[in-house]
Design a protein around this motif. Structure first.
Motif, PDB file in Angstrom:
ATOM      1  N   ALA A 121       0.825  -1.205   0.000  1.00  0.00           N
ATOM      2  CA  ALA A 121       0.000   0.000   0.000  1.00  0.00           C
ATOM      3  C   ALA A 121       0.862   1.259   0.000  1.00  0.00           C
ATOM      4  O   ALA A 121       0.560   2.240  -0.694  1.00  0.00           O
ATOM      5  N   ALA A 122       1.971   1.229   0.769  1.00  0.00           N
ATOM      6  CA  ALA A 122       2.859   2.390   0.815  1.00  0.00           C
ATOM      7  C   ALA A 122       3.557   2.598  -0.527  1.00  0.00           C
ATOM      8  O   ALA A 122       3.726   3.726  -0.994  1.00  0.00           O
ATOM      9  N   VAL A 123       3.969   1.498  -1.159  1.00  0.00           N
ATOM     10  CA  VAL A 123       4.609   1.596  -2.465  1.00  0.00           C
ATOM     11  C   VAL A 123       3.634   2.161  -3.485  1.00  0.00           C
ATOM     12  O   VAL A 123       3.994   3.005  -4.319  1.00  0.00           O
ATOM     13  N   ALA A 124       2.372   1.705  -3.441  1.00  0.00           N
ATOM     14  CA  ALA A 124       1.360   2.194  -4.384  1.00  0.00           C
ATOM     15  C   ALA A 124       1.128   3.687  -4.211  1.00  0.00           C
ATOM     16  O   ALA A 124       1.013   4.427  -5.196  1.00  0.00           O
ATOM     17  N   ARG A 125       1.060   4.156  -2.972  1.00  0.00           N
ATOM     18  CA  ARG A 125       0.855   5.595  -2.744  1.00  0.00           C
ATOM     19  C   ARG A 125       2.048   6.394  -3.253  1.00  0.00           C
ATOM     20  O   ARG A 125       1.880   7.447  -3.862  1.00  0.00           O
ATOM     21  N   ARG A 126       3.253   5.892  -2.994  1.00  0.00           N
ATOM     22  CA  ARG A 126       4.450   6.617  -3.411  1.00  0.00           C
ATOM     23  C   ARG A 126       4.559   6.696  -4.924  1.00  0.00           C
ATOM     24  O   ARG A 126       5.006   7.698  -5.471  1.00  0.00           O
ATOM     25  N   GLU A 127       4.149   5.642  -5.607  1.00  0.00           N
ATOM     26  CA  GLU A 127       4.278   5.595  -7.062  1.00  0.00           C
ATOM     27  C   GLU A 127       2.989   5.961  -7.775  1.00  0.00           C
ATOM     28  O   GLU A 127       2.826   5.670  -8.966  1.00  0.00           O
ATOM     29  N   ALA A 128       2.047   6.611  -7.072  1.00  0.00           N
ATOM     30  CA  ALA A 128       0.810   7.132  -7.678  1.00  0.00           C
ATOM     31  C   ALA A 128       0.011   6.029  -8.362  1.00  0.00           C
ATOM     32  O   ALA A 128      -0.347   6.132  -9.540  1.00  0.00           O
ATOM     33  N   LEU A 129      -0.269   4.966  -7.634  1.00  0.00           N
ATOM     34  CA  LEU A 129      -1.109   3.876  -8.116  1.00  0.00           C
ATOM     35  C   LEU A 129      -2.246   3.672  -7.129  1.00  0.00           C
ATOM     36  O   LEU A 129      -2.012   3.608  -5.914  1.00  0.00           O
ATOM     37  N   GLY A 130      -3.466   3.568  -7.634  1.00  0.00           N
ATOM     38  CA  GLY A 130      -4.620   3.359  -6.770  1.00  0.00           C
ATOM     39  C   GLY A 130      -5.686   2.551  -7.486  1.00  0.00           C
ATOM     40  O   GLY A 130      -5.843   2.655  -8.707  1.00  0.00           O
ATOM     41  N   PHE A 144       3.566   2.503 -18.750  1.00  0.00           N
ATOM     42  CA  PHE A 144       4.482   1.379 -18.785  1.00  0.00           C
ATOM     43  C   PHE A 144       5.605   1.521 -17.762  1.00  0.00           C
ATOM     44  O   PHE A 144       6.388   0.586 -17.581  1.00  0.00           O
ATOM     45  N   ASP A 145       5.718   2.669 -17.120  1.00  0.00           N
ATOM     46  CA  ASP A 145       6.811   2.932 -16.185  1.00  0.00           C
ATOM     47  C   ASP A 145       6.412   2.534 -14.774  1.00  0.00           C
ATOM     48  O   ASP A 145       5.318   2.876 -14.304  1.00  0.00           O
ATOM     49  N   LYS A 146       7.306   1.873 -14.079  1.00  0.00           N
ATOM     50  CA  LYS A 146       7.037   1.500 -12.694  1.00  0.00           C
ATOM     51  C   LYS A 146       7.044   2.738 -11.793  1.00  0.00           C
ATOM     52  O   LYS A 146       6.221   2.863 -10.893  1.00  0.00           O
ATOM     53  N   LEU A 147       8.014   3.622 -12.010  1.00  0.00           N
ATOM     54  CA  LEU A 147       8.190   4.777 -11.131  1.00  0.00           C
ATOM     55  C   LEU A 147       7.322   5.950 -11.574  1.00  0.00           C
ATOM     56  O   LEU A 147       7.222   6.249 -12.768  1.00  0.00           O
ATOM     57  N   ALA A 148       6.716   6.613 -10.591  1.00  0.00           N
ATOM     58  CA  ALA A 148       5.866   7.767 -10.900  1.00  0.00           C
ATOM     59  C   ALA A 148       6.679   8.894 -11.518  1.00  0.00           C
ATOM     60  O   ALA A 148       6.184   9.619 -12.390  1.00  0.00           O
ATOM     61  N   ALA A 149       7.937   9.064 -11.079  1.00  0.00           N
ATOM     62  CA  ALA A 149       8.772  10.138 -11.618  1.00  0.00           C
ATOM     63  C   ALA A 149       9.026   9.945 -13.104  1.00  0.00           C
ATOM     64  O   ALA A 149       9.039  10.911 -13.879  1.00  0.00           O
ATOM     65  N   ARG A 150       9.212   8.681 -13.535  1.00  0.00           N
ATOM     66  CA  ARG A 150       9.456   8.411 -14.950  1.00  0.00           C
ATOM     67  C   ARG A 150       8.190   8.665 -15.768  1.00  0.00           C
ATOM     68  O   ARG A 150       8.247   9.215 -16.869  1.00  0.00           O
ATOM     69  N   TYR A 151       7.060   8.249 -15.237  1.00  0.00           N
ATOM     70  CA  TYR A 151       5.804   8.456 -15.957  1.00  0.00           C
ATOM     71  C   TYR A 151       5.502   9.947 -16.086  1.00  0.00           C
ATOM     72  O   TYR A 151       5.103  10.425 -17.160  1.00  0.00           O
ATOM     73  N   ARG A 152       5.714  10.697 -15.002  1.00  0.00           N
ATOM     74  CA  ARG A 152       5.461  12.132 -15.060  1.00  0.00           C
ATOM     75  C   ARG A 152       6.419  12.812 -16.035  1.00  0.00           C
ATOM     76  O   ARG A 152       6.022  13.740 -16.760  1.00  0.00           O
ATOM     77  N   ALA A 153       7.668  12.375 -16.081  1.00  0.00           N
ATOM     78  CA  ALA A 153       8.617  12.945 -17.036  1.00  0.00           C
ATOM     79  C   ALA A 153       8.126  12.745 -18.461  1.00  0.00           C
ATOM     80  O   ALA A 153       8.253  13.635 -19.313  1.00  0.00           O
ATOM     81  N   GLY A 154       7.546  11.574 -18.739  1.00  0.00           N
ATOM     82  CA  GLY A 154       7.000  11.337 -20.070  1.00  0.00           C
ATOM     83  C   GLY A 154       5.852  12.270 -20.391  1.00  0.00           C
ATOM     84  O   GLY A 154       5.733  12.761 -21.530  1.00  0.00           O
ATOM     85  N   VAL A 155       4.996  12.548 -19.402  1.00  0.00           N
ATOM     86  CA  VAL A 155       3.884  13.477 -19.629  1.00  0.00           C
ATOM     87  C   VAL A 155       4.412  14.888 -19.876  1.00  0.00           C
ATOM     88  O   VAL A 155       3.902  15.624 -20.737  1.00  0.00           O
ATOM     89  N   VAL A 156       5.453  15.285 -19.139  1.00  0.00           N
ATOM     90  CA  VAL A 156       6.044  16.616 -19.317  1.00  0.00           C
ATOM     91  C   VAL A 156       6.637  16.754 -20.717  1.00  0.00           C
ATOM     92  O   VAL A 156       6.458  17.779 -21.389  1.00  0.00           O
TER      93      VAL A 156
END
Length: 293
Positions: free
Chosen positions: A125-134, A269-281
């Motif tokens: 649950a903590a990993v999901a919150r950190r990586e913006a998954l719900g 497709f990215d595990k990390l939220a930072a990578r996914y957000r970078a793609g959106v940017v």
């Protein structure tokens, strides 16, 4: 120039903003080749290893994409926004959200480096919150919240888990609008008007907009209207609503339609939220460059 790659006119404005080599070590591979490789991967959603040879080694392209998560991509987007100064000139902003359905590989738990057994970071649950998954009605999802200008170009980007209520992310989306001025003065941090759908109809949001002197065009929900009618004289007056201005809310939907043309944004497709957000940017940067070309 291949389909979806940066045009010459757009590259002439972008190249001076990219980090330059300090002369130490091996010279960097051509920035334009690498950036076009990143755009190809975002547009197709293919694995990094399937990158065509014309973009160079896929490891180099991926490494540059990951290294510039330090804020380089965000600074590029901000510099392009400065030249247009869209907040003051356009004046009408739409807010919305995109559900990015993660792939199966993106949903697998990925422990942080150095995490000890039993640590909270290892809790699913903590990993999901950190990586913006719900987990929402559509399954395990992530949300992309945007504020766009009158042309449908992104001004701020905020990521959250898919089960997060849209209204709770409104202050973060509004605070993320920060467009530096071309001359002296503080950055522009507020639009002239906010146009949003019923998901953002709450007393807290309307109070926030009044306090910041921002006009609001947000329709009331049916339960709010019924509650005000039931309370009669103590229910207060209905909030002002400009039907003509509300017609401009479709710009945010058109923006999401353009973002979804990039398959790596429509499907995470990215595990990390930072990578996914970078793609959106980077995708938002591509939309700005197209509009200015």
């Amino acid at each position: 120039m291949g389909r979806g790659e940066i045009a010459d006119a757009a590259w002439s404005r972008t190249e001076p903003l990219l980090p330059q080599s300090d002369g130490a070590g091996r010279p960097w591979r051509d920035h334009r080749q690498v950036v076009n490789g990143v755009l190809w991967r975002l547009r197709t959603g293919a694995p990094w290893g399937d990158l065509p040879e014309r973009y160079g080694p896929w490891q180099t392209v991926y490494r540059r994409f990951a290294q510039w998560e330090d804020g380089t991509w965000a600074r590029l987007l901000q510099e392009v926004q400065v030249r247009d100064d869209a907040v003051g000139d356009r004046g009408v902003d739409g807010l919305g959200r995109l559900h990015g359905r993660p792939s199966a590989s993106a949903c697998r738990r990925r422990p942080q480096k150095g995490a000890e057994a039993g640590d909270e970071s290892e809790d699913p649950a903590a990993v999901a919150r950190r990586e913006a998954l719900g987990r929402s009605r559509g399954g395990l999802t992530a949300k992309v919240h945007l504020a766009v200008d009158g042309r449908g170009l992104p001004l701020s980007i905020v990521l959250s888990a898919g089960n997060t209520a849209d209204c709770t992310m409104f202050p973060a989306v509004l605070d993320a609008i920060r467009i530096p001025r071309t001359g002296a003065g503080r950055p522009r941090t507020k639009p002239d008007r906010v146009v949003a759908d019923k998901a953002y109809s709450s007393r807290r949001i309307r109070h926030l907009l009044r306090r910041r002197s921002i006009k609001a065009t947000i329709p009331e929900r049916r339960d709010q209207i019924a509650n005000r009618v039931r309370r009669a004289g103590t229910g207060g007056r209905p909030p002002a609503f400009d039907k003509t201005a509300y017609r401009g809310r479709n710009v945010v939907e058109r923006c999401f339609a353009r973002l979804k043309q990039f398959r790596a944004v429509a499907t995470r497709f990215d595990k990390l939220a930072a990578r996914y957000r970078a793609g959106v940017v980077i995708t938002a940067l591509a939309l700005w460059l197209r509009a200015d070309s």
